[in-house]
Design a protein around this motif. Structure first.
Motif, PDB file in Angstrom:
ATOM      1  N   GLY A   1     -54.434 -36.959   5.157  1.00 48.67           N
ATOM      2  CA  GLY A   1     -55.882 -37.130   5.225  1.00 48.67           C
ATOM      3  C   GLY A   1     -56.654 -35.831   5.096  1.00 48.67           C
ATOM      4  N   ARG A   2     -56.115 -34.880   4.331  1.00 51.26           N
ATOM      5  CA  ARG A   2     -56.750 -33.584   4.164  1.00 51.26           C
ATOM      6  C   ARG A   2     -57.357 -33.435   2.765  1.00 51.26           C
ATOM      7  N   VAL A   3     -57.783 -34.551   2.179  1.00 50.73           N
ATOM      8  CA  VAL A   3     -58.453 -34.547   0.883  1.00 50.73           C
ATOM      9  C   VAL A   3     -59.909 -34.947   1.101  1.00 50.73           C
ATOM     10  N   PHE A   4     -60.822 -34.139   0.602  1.00 54.33           N
ATOM     11  CA  PHE A   4     -62.243 -34.391   0.813  1.00 54.33           C
ATOM     12  C   PHE A   4     -62.964 -34.378  -0.532  1.00 54.33           C
ATOM     13  N   GLU A   5     -63.777 -35.388  -0.761  1.00 57.34           N
ATOM     14  CA  GLU A   5     -64.542 -35.448  -2.006  1.00 57.34           C
ATOM     15  C   GLU A   5     -65.862 -34.705  -1.810  1.00 57.34           C
ATOM     16  N   VAL A   6     -66.193 -33.888  -2.804  1.00 50.21           N
ATOM     17  CA  VAL A   6     -67.440 -33.120  -2.773  1.00 50.21           C
ATOM     18  C   VAL A   6     -68.247 -33.453  -4.023  1.00 50.21           C
ATOM     19  N   PRO A   7     -69.571 -33.333  -3.962  1.00 43.27           N
ATOM     20  CA  PRO A   7     -70.407 -33.757  -5.087  1.00 43.27           C
ATOM     21  C   PRO A   7     -70.326 -32.810  -6.275  1.00 43.27           C
ATOM     22  N   ASP A   8     -70.140 -33.394  -7.444  1.00 47.63           N
ATOM     23  CA  ASP A   8     -70.047 -32.621  -8.678  1.00 47.63           C
ATOM     24  C   ASP A   8     -71.338 -31.860  -8.960  1.00 47.63           C
TER      25      ASP A   8
END
Length: 198
Positions: free
Chosen positions: A161-168
């Motif tokens: 659970g160490r994947v984070f989505e960030v805004p392009d």
């Protein structure tokens, strides 16, 4: 989405030096380091005289200054420098400094700031923490192709659970102070770090 960014300043500084021609060879680097040490001092000695002294063709006084006084200290300095570099390399190998990029994420091209990684080799982007961004399309098919494949799922960060989505629009297209502040907020959220109050 499938690019890493090897152009960021992260710890391994020697890649830039290979683009300086005189430093591409060991003798060139040694000459560059040793020449000032042999020539400069209370009694300046021209480089041509330094060369003559090293090969036994200089006047006795210049030879004594260069080979008797300055050469020993130069050799000691180079030896100490080599020992420090060796110690640094050993320490990096033992501690695996997290600030140093893995070789698979390092580009040697002088104008290359990103490195493409195919879904089959996405494990080259492995890290303790992964930030993901994708172009703002409706279904984001490229992202889905990557995050649903077995290689991605085998990454420790994905399993923990160490994947984070960030805004392009902030990370890839954003500019200015506000975009920089937003990236810091995203990094703080991903790492569990509290940002200082303004």
């Amino acid at each position: 989405m499938t690019s890493t960014h090897p152009g960021a300043p992260t710890g391994v500084p020697f890649h830039a030096l290979r683009h300086i021609p005189i430093l591409r060879t060991g003798p060139g680097a040694l000459t560059l380091c040793a020449a000032p040490s042999l020539a400069l001092g209370v009694r300046p000695v021209p480089l041509s005289t330094v060369s003559d002294a090293l090969f036994g063709h200089a006047q006795e006084r210049d030879a004594l200054v260069v080979t008797g006084l300055r050469l020993p200290r130069t050799v000691i300095g180079l030896a100490v420098g080599a020992a420090l570099v060796a110690a640094w390399a050993v320490a990096q190998g033992i501690t695996r400094n997290p600030l140093v990029r893995p070789e698979s994420q390092v580009s040697t091209g002088p104008g290359v700031t990103t490195k493409d990684v195919s879904p089959e080799r996405i494990d080259q982007a492995d890290a303790d923490l992964i930030l993901v961004t994708a172009a703002d399309t409706e279904d984001k098919p490229q992202k889905q192709q990557v995050v649903t494949n077995p290689v991605w799922k085998s990454l420790p960060a994905a399993g923990n659970g160490r994947v984070f989505e960030v805004p392009d629009e902030i990370w890839m297209s954003g500019i200015g102070v506000q975009a920089a502040e937003r990236t810091l907020v995203d990094v703080a959220r991903a790492t569990g770090t509290e940002l200082p109050r303004k």
